[in-house]
Write a protein that holds these residues in place. Structure first.
Motif, PDB file in Angstrom:
ATOM      1  N   PRO A   7       0.846  -1.187   0.000  1.00 32.88           N
ATOM      2  CA  PRO A   7       0.000   0.000   0.000  1.00 32.88           C
ATOM      3  C   PRO A   7       0.887   1.245   0.000  1.00 32.88           C
ATOM      4  O   PRO A   7       1.926   1.255   0.662  1.00 32.88           O
ATOM      5  N   PHE A   8       0.497   2.249  -0.743  1.00 26.27           N
ATOM      6  CA  PHE A   8       1.322   3.469  -0.693  1.00 26.27           C
ATOM      7  C   PHE A   8       0.491   4.724  -0.837  1.00 26.27           C
ATOM      8  O   PHE A   8      -0.529   4.748  -1.512  1.00 26.27           O
ATOM      9  N   ASP A  40      -3.167   4.375  -2.450  1.00 23.45           N
ATOM     10  CA  ASP A  40      -4.188   4.837  -1.511  1.00 23.45           C
ATOM     11  C   ASP A  40      -4.545   6.306  -1.789  1.00 23.45           C
ATOM     12  O   ASP A  40      -4.391   7.168  -0.940  1.00 23.45           O
ATOM     13  N   GLY A  67      -6.952   5.075   3.703  1.00 24.46           N
ATOM     14  CA  GLY A  67      -6.148   4.552   4.810  1.00 24.46           C
ATOM     15  C   GLY A  67      -5.488   3.229   4.469  1.00 24.46           C
ATOM     16  O   GLY A  67      -5.942   2.484   3.600  1.00 24.46           O
ATOM     17  N   LYS A  68      -4.422   2.964   5.204  1.00 24.13           N
ATOM     18  CA  LYS A  68      -3.612   1.779   4.912  1.00 24.13           C
ATOM     19  C   LYS A  68      -4.422   0.478   5.020  1.00 24.13           C
ATOM     20  O   LYS A  68      -4.274  -0.426   4.203  1.00 24.13           O
ATOM     21  N   ASP A  88       5.671  -2.251   3.538  1.00 17.60           N
ATOM     22  CA  ASP A  88       5.537  -0.813   3.332  1.00 17.60           C
ATOM     23  C   ASP A  88       6.247  -0.399   2.050  1.00 17.60           C
ATOM     24  O   ASP A  88       7.163  -1.076   1.599  1.00 17.60           O
ATOM     25  N   ALA A  89       5.836   0.747   1.505  1.00 21.99           N
ATOM     26  CA  ALA A  89       6.383   1.170   0.223  1.00 21.99           C
ATOM     27  C   ALA A  89       7.575   2.100   0.375  1.00 21.99           C
ATOM     28  O   ALA A  89       8.220   2.455  -0.603  1.00 21.99           O
ATOM     29  N   ASP A  90       7.879   2.497   1.599  1.00 20.38           N
ATOM     30  CA  ASP A  90       8.843   3.592   1.772  1.00 20.38           C
ATOM     31  C   ASP A  90      10.293   3.138   1.868  1.00 20.38           C
ATOM     32  O   ASP A  90      11.151   3.899   2.293  1.00 20.38           O
ATOM     33  N   GLN A  92      11.589   1.284   3.965  1.00 21.23           N
ATOM     34  CA  GLN A  92      12.049   1.011   5.330  1.00 21.23           C
ATOM     35  C   GLN A  92      12.153  -0.499   5.563  1.00 21.23           C
ATOM     36  O   GLN A  92      12.986  -0.954   6.333  1.00 21.23           O
ATOM     37  N   GLU A 197       7.820  11.582   3.446  1.00 26.45           N
ATOM     38  CA  GLU A 197       7.774  11.645   4.903  1.00 26.45           C
ATOM     39  C   GLU A 197       6.752  10.685   5.477  1.00 26.45           C
ATOM     40  O   GLU A 197       5.893  10.191   4.756  1.00 26.45           O
ATOM     41  N   SER A 198       6.892  10.447   6.777  1.00 25.72           N
ATOM     42  CA  SER A 198       5.969   9.535   7.445  1.00 25.72           C
ATOM     43  C   SER A 198       4.536  10.046   7.284  1.00 25.72           C
ATOM     44  O   SER A 198       4.280  11.238   7.350  1.00 25.72           O
ATOM     45  N   LYS A 199       3.598   9.106   7.082  1.00 24.58           N
ATOM     46  CA  LYS A 199       2.222   9.502   6.836  1.00 24.58           C
ATOM     47  C   LYS A 199       1.435   9.659   8.124  1.00 24.58           C
ATOM     48  O   LYS A 199       0.267  10.010   8.126  1.00 24.58           O
ATOM     49  N   LYS A 204      -0.647  10.034  15.953  1.00 25.65           N
ATOM     50  CA  LYS A 204      -0.576   8.579  15.911  1.00 25.65           C
ATOM     51  C   LYS A 204      -0.606   7.971  17.316  1.00 25.65           C
ATOM     52  O   LYS A 204      -1.214   6.933  17.540  1.00 25.65           O
TER      53      LYS A 204
HETATM   54  N1  UDP Z   1       0.187   4.457   3.869  1.00 27.42           N
HETATM   55  C1  UDP Z   1      -0.958   4.384   3.097  1.00 27.42           C
HETATM   56  N2  UDP Z   1      -2.046   5.134   3.424  1.00 27.42           N
HETATM   57  C2  UDP Z   1      -2.048   5.968   4.523  1.00 27.42           C
HETATM   58  C3  UDP Z   1      -0.883   6.019   5.310  1.00 27.42           C
HETATM   59  C4  UDP Z   1       0.208   5.248   4.970  1.00 27.42           C
HETATM   60  O1  UDP Z   1      -0.996   3.638   2.116  1.00 27.42           O
HETATM   61  O2  UDP Z   1      -3.060   6.618   4.770  1.00 27.42           O
HETATM   62  C5  UDP Z   1       1.371   3.644   3.518  1.00 27.42           C
HETATM   63  C6  UDP Z   1       2.638   4.446   3.322  1.00 27.42           C
HETATM   64  O3  UDP Z   1       2.724   4.980   2.021  1.00 27.42           O
HETATM   65  C7  UDP Z   1       3.698   3.406   3.594  1.00 27.42           C
HETATM   66  C8  UDP Z   1       3.066   2.557   4.695  1.00 27.42           C
HETATM   67  O4  UDP Z   1       1.662   2.782   4.606  1.00 27.42           O
HETATM   68  O5  UDP Z   1       3.931   2.585   2.474  1.00 27.42           O
HETATM   69  C9  UDP Z   1       3.595   2.930   6.076  1.00 27.42           C
HETATM   70  O6  UDP Z   1       3.452   4.316   6.313  1.00 27.42           O
HETATM   71  P1  UDP Z   1       4.613   5.213   6.943  1.00 27.42           P
HETATM   72  O7  UDP Z   1       5.951   4.768   6.447  1.00 27.42           O
HETATM   73  O8  UDP Z   1       4.261   6.625   6.729  1.00 27.42           O
HETATM   74  O9  UDP Z   1       4.479   4.848   8.494  1.00 27.42           O
HETATM   75  P2  UDP Z   1       5.686   4.805   9.539  1.00 27.42           P
HETATM   76  O10 UDP Z   1       6.731   3.892   8.983  1.00 27.42           O
HETATM   77  O11 UDP Z   1       6.158   6.214   9.667  1.00 27.42           O
HETATM   78  O12 UDP Z   1       5.034   4.257  10.776  1.00 27.42           O
END
Ligand code: UDP
Ligand code: MG
Length: 294
Positions: A7-8, A40, A67-68, A88-90, A92, A197-199, A204
């Motif tokens: 999901p991204f 998303d 939302g995710k 996750d798509a980021d 990480q 950036e973080s979503k 949270k």
């Molecule tokens: N994401 C999404 N929809 C949202 C929020 C987040 O698809 O409403 C995706 C985001 O693109 C990423 C993954 O969920 O691929 C995790 O989000 P993020 O890295 O921002 O969270 P963190 O690692 O900061 O907890």
């Protein structure tokens, strides 16, 4: 076959890199696979950078940001593999770790959750996550160390009846565990976020507390609401009752007039509220009963 679901939301710079890395890692596994990118409702048009590739790489697009959890759900509906991976798509999560998950599934586990080693997140978030994990372990028998890790793999049948709504995807591992499937964990690498950036902002944490309470209530009491409301209601009622009883004795035997006793109001309030809480529990039981009866 393995379905990797990603999901991204606004991750345009990460998508292509992730796609290439994933392809490499999946090819090394020598298994049939498909990658499903679920957009998303991004507004950066990142989806156009993904090179769709027949059956191997699919893209799905949500009309708006839902939302995710919803993105994961739609990804599942559009996938066919008997083994599913969430990631996750980021960037990480490291595609290199996929082999660890697959190994565990081959060992016979139904659900494998990641544990982020060297997690790259704010101090506060990490402390909060540790506390939440402790809470879940103590009160809900959770076997998980890092339940919120977005990187996980499972057999499709393990999540058969899970109803995705709101933020409850965070508790998917617990649900699977309660349904009697074999769950385990593997350590995964956690990279710094390179692009975007973080979503999830600081809210949270607060939202996280509500979600954890919801999970606590649903998993512990959804089938027997009166056990929850009953205890609180009866306790409230009896404290109020004791106060009133005491005031009554004093009125009768010591002639202390009630208009001089402000605590009278507390006693009355607690009796009334106590009864209402018990009634809420009984209505809850009725709802469960009618839903089960069919
Ligand atoms: N994401 C999404 N929809 C949202 C929020 C987040 O698809 O409403 C995706 C985001 O693109 C990423 C993954 O969920 O691929 C995790 O989000 P993020 O890295 O921002 O969270 P963190 O690692 O900061 O907890
Ligand atoms: Mg992230």
């Amino acid at each position: 076959m393995i379905s990797v679901i990603i999901p991204f939301y606004n991750e345009k710079d990460s998508l292509v890199i992730l796609q290439n890395k994933l392809k490499k890692s999946l090819t090394l596994l020598k298994k049939e696979y498909e990658i499903i990118f679920v957009d998303d409702g991004s507004n950066d048009n990142g989806i156009s950078r993904i090179k769709a590739d027949g059956r191997l790489i699919k893209t799905v697009r949500l009309r708006k940001r839902l939302g995710k959890g919803n993105a994961l759900k739609v990804g599942l509906e559009n996938s066919t593999g008997d083994v599913v991976v969430f990631m996750d798509a980021d960037l990480q999560d490291d595609p290199d770790d996929l082999k660890k998950f697959v190994k565990k599934i081959e060992d016979g586990y139904d659900f494998v959750n990641g544990i982020r080693i060297g997690r790259k997140d704010g101090r506060l978030v990490k402390i909060y996550s540790k506390l939440a994990a402790k809470f879940l372990r103590k009160f809900l028998n959770s076997p998980f160390t890092d339940i919120n890790c977005g990187f996980k793999a499972f057999k499709r049948e393990a999540i058969g009846s899970f109803t995705f709504y709101g933020n409850n995807f965070r508790f998917l591992p617990l649900d699977v565990f309660y349904n009697g499937f074999r769950v385990t964990e593997v350590e995964v690498k956690n990279n710094e976020r390179t692009y975007g950036e973080s979503k999830y902002g600081p809210t949270k944490l607060i939202v996280g507390i509500f979600d954890t309470l919801t999970a606590f209530f649903i998993y512990k009491f959804a089938e027997k609401p009166l056990h929850f409301f009953g205890y609180t209601g009866v306790t409230t009622f009896f404290i109020g009752f004791a106060i009133l009883f005491y005031l009554t004795l004093e009125r009768i035997f010591h002639r202390i007039l009630l208009y001089r006793r402000p605590i009278l109001f507390l006693g009355m309030l607690m009796v009334i509220v106590g009864i209402q809480i018990i009634m809420t529990g009984i209505i809850g039981e009725l709802i469960v009963y009618f839903n089960k009866r069919k």
